[in-house]
Each structure stands twice: as C-alpha cells, then as structure tokens.
Scaffold this motif. Structure first.
Motif, PDB file in Angstrom:
ATOM      1  N   LEU A  18       0.823  -1.206   0.000  1.00  0.00           N
ATOM      2  CA  LEU A  18       0.000   0.000   0.000  1.00  0.00           C
ATOM      3  C   LEU A  18       0.859   1.258   0.000  1.00  0.00           C
ATOM      4  N   LEU A  19       1.909   1.242   0.791  1.00  0.00           N
ATOM      5  CA  LEU A  19       2.804   2.388   0.848  1.00  0.00           C
ATOM      6  C   LEU A  19       3.477   2.604  -0.504  1.00  0.00           C
ATOM      7  N   ARG A  20       3.934   1.531  -1.138  1.00  0.00           N
ATOM      8  CA  ARG A  20       4.568   1.636  -2.444  1.00  0.00           C
ATOM      9  C   ARG A  20       3.602   2.208  -3.477  1.00  0.00           C
ATOM     10  N   MET A  21       2.340   1.747  -3.436  1.00  0.00           N
ATOM     11  CA  MET A  21       1.343   2.266  -4.370  1.00  0.00           C
ATOM     12  C   MET A  21       1.112   3.757  -4.133  1.00  0.00           C
ATOM     13  N   LYS A  25       1.843   6.778  -6.818  1.00  0.00           N
ATOM     14  CA  LYS A  25       0.799   7.713  -7.236  1.00  0.00           C
ATOM     15  C   LYS A  25       1.232   9.158  -6.987  1.00  0.00           C
ATOM     16  N   GLY A  26       1.861   9.403  -5.856  1.00  0.00           N
ATOM     17  CA  GLY A  26       2.331  10.752  -5.544  1.00  0.00           C
ATOM     18  C   GLY A  26       3.400  11.217  -6.519  1.00  0.00           C
ATOM     19  N   ILE A  27       4.296  10.322  -6.886  1.00  0.00           N
ATOM     20  CA  ILE A  27       5.340  10.669  -7.852  1.00  0.00           C
ATOM     21  C   ILE A  27       4.721  10.988  -9.204  1.00  0.00           C
ATOM     22  N   GLY A  34      -1.093  14.436 -13.136  1.00  0.00           N
ATOM     23  CA  GLY A  34      -2.356  14.810 -12.536  1.00  0.00           C
ATOM     24  C   GLY A  34      -3.187  15.708 -13.448  1.00  0.00           C
ATOM     25  N   LYS A  35      -2.556  16.211 -14.478  1.00  0.00           N
ATOM     26  CA  LYS A  35      -3.217  17.128 -15.401  1.00  0.00           C
ATOM     27  C   LYS A  35      -3.251  16.465 -16.786  1.00  0.00           C
TER      28      LYS A  35
END
Length: 69
Positions: A18-21, A25-27, A34-35
């Motif tokens: 979960l942390l890796r996912m 996603k944040g990266i 995100g755009k």
C-alpha cells in the motif's frame, strides 16, 4: 510457526504494498500526470516527460542496488 508472527508478516507485506502504491501515485502526480496533456503547455509537457524519465531512472537504480545487496 507462531500465529501472531505469521499475522504480523502478512500485515507488514500488505502495508508495504500500500505504501509503495501511494508513493508511486504521488510521484506520478508530481511529475505532471495529474493534469491531462491537453491542458498542459508545451513547457509543462516537456517538464513532465523529463520528470517521468528521471523517476524511471531512479526506480531502475533502486532495483539495481537492491539486487547488489
């Protein structure tokens, strides 16, 4: 094997995934995913592409160092 230790191992494995996912996603968001590409300027698209390439190289380097250990 102790049932509590087995449960702890499974729980740790799930949390790591979960942390890796979440980090991935944040990266991706930070790299400009995100755009939508249609809303980005040429400079933003170029910066997003170079950021994705840098992230790819960093992941490859991390994988290589893990194999070396």
């Amino acid at each position: 094997m102790d049932p509590m230790k087995l449960l702890q191992m499974v729980w740790t494995m799930i949390l790591r995934r979960l942390l890796r996912m979440g980090v991935d996603k944040g990266i991706e968001l930070a790299a400009g995913k995100g755009k939508p590409a249609a809303q980005m300027t040429k400079a933003e698209r170029k910066a997003a592409k170079s950021a994705r390439q840098a992230v790819k190289r960093a992941r490859q380097a991390a994988a290589i160092t893990r194999r070396m250990r």
